[in-house]
Motif scaffolding. Structure first.
Motif, mmCIF file in Angstrom:
data_model
loop_
_atom_site.group_PDB
_atom_site.id
_atom_site.type_symbol
_atom_site.label_atom_id
_atom_site.label_comp_id
_atom_site.label_asym_id
_atom_site.label_seq_id
_atom_site.Cartn_x
_atom_site.Cartn_y
_atom_site.Cartn_z
ATOM 1 N N LEU A 31 0.827 -1.205 0.000
ATOM 2 C CA LEU A 31 0.000 0.000 0.000
ATOM 3 C C LEU A 31 0.863 1.259 0.000
ATOM 4 O O LEU A 31 1.772 1.410 0.815
ATOM 5 C CB LEU A 31 -0.908 0.009 1.242
ATOM 6 N N ALA A 32 0.580 2.166 -0.946
ATOM 7 C CA ALA A 32 1.200 3.497 -0.982
ATOM 8 C C ALA A 32 2.724 3.444 -0.974
ATOM 9 O O ALA A 32 3.386 4.085 -0.159
ATOM 10 C CB ALA A 32 0.689 4.341 0.177
ATOM 11 N N GLN A 167 -0.216 -3.544 -6.493
ATOM 12 C CA GLN A 167 -1.043 -2.705 -5.630
ATOM 13 C C GLN A 167 -0.783 -1.208 -5.808
ATOM 14 O O GLN A 167 -1.712 -0.433 -5.924
ATOM 15 C CB GLN A 167 -0.858 -3.076 -4.155
ATOM 16 N N SER A 168 0.489 -0.792 -5.814
ATOM 17 C CA SER A 168 0.758 0.647 -5.862
ATOM 18 C C SER A 168 1.960 0.959 -6.740
ATOM 19 O O SER A 168 2.760 0.077 -7.076
ATOM 20 C CB SER A 168 0.983 1.199 -4.455
ATOM 21 N N ALA A 169 2.094 2.229 -7.104
ATOM 22 C CA ALA A 169 3.212 2.685 -7.932
ATOM 23 C C ALA A 169 3.401 4.179 -7.719
ATOM 24 O O ALA A 169 2.491 4.878 -7.258
ATOM 25 C CB ALA A 169 2.951 2.387 -9.407
ATOM 26 N N SER A 170 4.591 4.659 -8.085
ATOM 27 C CA SER A 170 4.889 6.069 -7.849
ATOM 28 C C SER A 170 5.958 6.560 -8.812
ATOM 29 O O SER A 170 6.822 5.796 -9.252
ATOM 30 C CB SER A 170 5.363 6.268 -6.411
ATOM 31 N N LEU A 190 3.795 11.851 -8.351
ATOM 32 C CA LEU A 190 2.546 11.144 -8.596
ATOM 33 C C LEU A 190 2.543 9.807 -7.872
ATOM 34 O O LEU A 190 3.551 9.095 -7.861
ATOM 35 C CB LEU A 190 2.346 10.907 -10.091
ATOM 36 N N ARG A 191 1.386 9.452 -7.295
ATOM 37 C CA ARG A 191 1.273 8.210 -6.537
ATOM 38 C C ARG A 191 -0.044 7.504 -6.824
ATOM 39 O O ARG A 191 -1.086 8.152 -6.843
ATOM 40 C CB ARG A 191 1.371 8.491 -5.038
ATOM 41 N N VAL A 192 0.040 6.225 -7.032
ATOM 42 C CA VAL A 192 -1.139 5.368 -7.099
ATOM 43 C C VAL A 192 -1.046 4.467 -5.879
ATOM 44 O O VAL A 192 -0.178 3.601 -5.803
ATOM 45 C CB VAL A 192 -1.156 4.528 -8.392
ATOM 46 N N ASP A 193 -1.892 4.680 -4.901
ATOM 47 C CA ASP A 193 -1.739 4.009 -3.608
ATOM 48 C C ASP A 193 -2.368 2.624 -3.541
ATOM 49 O O ASP A 193 -1.870 1.758 -2.814
ATOM 50 C CB ASP A 193 -2.329 4.878 -2.496
#
Length: 290
Positions: A31-32, A167-170, A190-193
């Protein structure tokens, strides 16, 4: 309280000698991930700290680089007194293009990394070594630093990425005065949590970032002639920014200005008589979807 955070992930740090940009792209079944792994400072370096992540490696590593240490020397200092160093993983690139990657012996397989001039790629609990190899190859392509980092992340994702899932990427890019308004060095953050396809979602967000924060290119500057003014007037009407189609020139430009500011096109806003092609396309797309 456990100060270590288990981050099984894949990342790449990079430097662009032409622009001075430094950055990190990272993805994980966590997560995040963007809140933990990436650190960067313009003119200094970029760091990814993962596996059983020691978050002090980020700020402490940047401080060491700022003191003049190479990435290899910085890693040596960071892990020297760390009793859990064999569980750590870290990638560093500095503002001279120097790089280093460290993977502790107790990191879960597959774990490892590769580094070269201007980049370091690494990961743990990956589908295989080819994840890192594909990332490195993709990074060698043309484009801006952000585009190349994202290509690398997508290549790693397609090669299997984190063996546990997604789950997440940044994406973090640091550039001197690179932020909105030039107040700090966060050119992109930029964040995809939490998402089923975090890397693809990150690519979508980056496209939006470019739309809203990049300035108008000369080839995208359109002169508003009579036919185009009539079309834009119709679009403003369809988008419910005006209540009538036959506006005076003064009313038209006032409403067009209002629309662009409401939609956050501050960086693409043009003086009277002109419009950015991408703003016009945005209006067309939005009107057609109503």
């Amino acid at each position: 309280m456990n100060k270590n955070i288990k981050l099984n992930t894949f990342s790449i740090v990079g430097f662009d000698p032409m622009t001075g940009e430094l950055g990190i792209a990272v993805a994980s079944k966590f997560l995040a991930v963007g809140a933990v792994v990436p650190y960067a400072k313009a003119g200094v370096g970029a760091i990814a700290t993962q596996s059983w992540a020691n978050l002090s490696y980020g700020p402490d590593g940047l401080a060491l680089l700022e003191q003049g240490l190479t990435p290899e020397q910085a890693i040596e200092q960071l892990i020297k007194d760390d009793e859990q160093k064999e569980y750590r993983q870290i990638g560093i690139v500095d503002a001279k293009g120097g790089s280093a990657s460290f993977t502790g012996r107790h990191s879960y397989a597959w774990a490892g990394g590769k580094h070269g001039v201007n980049f370091a790629a690494q990961g743990n609990i990956l589908a295989g070594e080819n994840v890192v190899e594909e990332m490195v190859e993709a990074f060698q392509s043309n484009g801006t630093l952000a585009e190349r980092l994202l290509k690398a992340l997508l290549a790693g994702d397609k090669a299997g990425g984190d063996a546990r899932g997604k789950q997440s990427a940044s994406l973090l890019i640091a550039k001197e005065n690179g932020s909105y308004g030039g107040y700090n060095d966060k050119a992109v953050d930029l964040r995809v949590d939490d998402h089923e396809e975090p890397v693809k979602e990150l690519l979508r967000l980056y496209d939006l970032h470019c739309l809203y924060f990049n300035r108008t290119k000369e080839e995208d500057l359109l002169t508003i002639d009579k036919p185009l003014q009539e079309e834009i007037n119709q679009l403003l009407y369809d988008l419910k920014y005006v209540n009538e189609k036959n506006l005076s020139d003064e009313q038209f430009y006032s409403k067009l200005q209002e629309y662009q500011l409401v939609e956050n096109f501050d960086e693409r806003f043009q003086e009277q008589g002109y419009i950015d092609r991408l703003v016009l396309q945005f209006m067309r797309d939005k009107a057609s979807n109503k």
